[in-house]
Design a protein around this motif. Structure first.
Motif, PDB file in Angstrom:
ATOM      1  N   UNK A 119       0.837  -1.207   0.000  1.00  0.00           N
ATOM      2  CA  UNK A 119       0.000   0.000   0.000  1.00  0.00           C
ATOM      3  C   UNK A 119       0.868   1.252   0.000  1.00  0.00           C
ATOM      4  N   UNK A 120       1.956   1.246   0.759  1.00  0.00           N
ATOM      5  CA  UNK A 120       2.852   2.403   0.795  1.00  0.00           C
ATOM      6  C   UNK A 120       3.515   2.597  -0.561  1.00  0.00           C
ATOM      7  N   UNK A 175       6.398   9.388  -7.295  1.00  0.00           N
ATOM      8  CA  UNK A 175       7.652   9.591  -6.581  1.00  0.00           C
ATOM      9  C   UNK A 175       8.475   8.323  -6.628  1.00  0.00           C
ATOM     10  N   UNK A 176       9.771   8.486  -6.607  1.00  0.00           N
ATOM     11  CA  UNK A 176      10.678   7.343  -6.583  1.00  0.00           C
ATOM     12  C   UNK A 176      11.235   7.203  -5.173  1.00  0.00           C
ATOM     13  N   UNK A 177      10.718   6.251  -4.385  1.00  0.00           N
ATOM     14  CA  UNK A 177      11.183   6.113  -3.011  1.00  0.00           C
ATOM     15  C   UNK A 177      12.587   5.529  -2.899  1.00  0.00           C
ATOM     16  N   UNK A 230      17.931  -1.141  -7.014  1.00  0.00           N
ATOM     17  CA  UNK A 230      19.076  -1.560  -6.199  1.00  0.00           C
ATOM     18  C   UNK A 230      19.426  -0.352  -5.336  1.00  0.00           C
ATOM     19  N   UNK A 231      18.808  -0.268  -4.160  1.00  0.00           N
ATOM     20  CA  UNK A 231      18.947   0.914  -3.307  1.00  0.00           C
ATOM     21  C   UNK A 231      19.475   0.524  -1.941  1.00  0.00           C
ATOM     22  N   UNK A 232      20.310   1.377  -1.393  1.00  0.00           N
ATOM     23  CA  UNK A 232      20.872   1.176  -0.054  1.00  0.00           C
ATOM     24  C   UNK A 232      20.363   2.291   0.852  1.00  0.00           C
ATOM     25  N   UNK A 244      12.498   6.634   7.020  1.00  0.00           N
ATOM     26  CA  UNK A 244      11.182   6.703   7.649  1.00  0.00           C
ATOM     27  C   UNK A 244      10.065   6.914   6.639  1.00  0.00           C
ATOM     28  N   UNK A 245      10.356   7.589   5.562  1.00  0.00           N
ATOM     29  CA  UNK A 245       9.367   7.788   4.511  1.00  0.00           C
ATOM     30  C   UNK A 245       9.003   6.458   3.851  1.00  0.00           C
ATOM     31  N   UNK A 246       9.909   5.512   3.861  1.00  0.00           N
ATOM     32  CA  UNK A 246       9.673   4.222   3.216  1.00  0.00           C
ATOM     33  C   UNK A 246       9.079   3.170   4.171  1.00  0.00           C
TER      34      UNK A 246
END
Length: 177
Positions: free
Chosen positions: A96-97, A106-108, A140-142, A155-157
């Protein structure tokens, strides 16, 4: 010599004003009509902010302050609000998030801009890596909590990433906007 310089300046200013007046439409003139552009239809992965078929992420977290949250989890989000699945402990809320991010376009997973001004605070040793595909794009995110910008990004994610706790066991302050 001075008189010649003044006359040249006056002539240049007069010519500039004349050119500007010619460029400005006069009263009663037809207003500028914008050229209509075709509307772009969202692709299959963007329709109504839904996840694309086959959205599949692997979330690996460590040192979050909650041993039950540390580890590697699979997250699958179906299209058109299909079932959320995988081993992620909050799969439905996480999907859902991610759908909210898709709706807001937006690109989280985008990293913090290199020239961003971030508060120098430490949010604990938590780290995370997310790999896979989201909305048809490779991910591929850190993530870490090394400064104010990174803490906010984490926290946004949430709840895709677990709520991290400081070393003293208190929950990190949530700063969602």
């Amino acid at each position: 010599m001075l008189r010649r310089l003044v006359l040249t300046a006056v002539a240049t200013a007069t010519a500039s004003l004349a050119a500007l007046a010619a460029a400005v439409p006069t009263a009663g003139a037809a207003p500028h009509t914008p050229i209509p552009l075709p509307l772009l239809e969202p692709g299959p992965q963007e329709r109504a902010g839904r996840s694309a078929p086959g959205d599949r992420l692997t979330v690996t977290t460590a040192e979050t302050g909650n041993p039950r949250a540390d580890g590697t989890y699979e997250l699958t989000c179906g299209a058109e609000n299909g079932p959320a699945g995988g081993s992620h402990p909050e799969a439905r809320a996480a999907c859902e998030r991610l759908a909210e991010f898709a709706t807001e376009r937006q690109d989280p997973f985008r990293p913090v801009d290199g020239d961003a001004m971030c508060t120098m605070q430490h949010g604990g040793p938590a780290t995370a890596r997310i790999t896979g595909t989201w909305r048809g794009q490779r991910v591929d995110a850190r993530f870490d909590r090394t400064n104010g910008c990174e803490i906010r990004r984490w926290e946004t994610l949430e709840p895709v990433l677990p709520t991290a706790r400081h070393d003293d066991g208190r929950a990190a302050r949530t700063a969602r906007a």
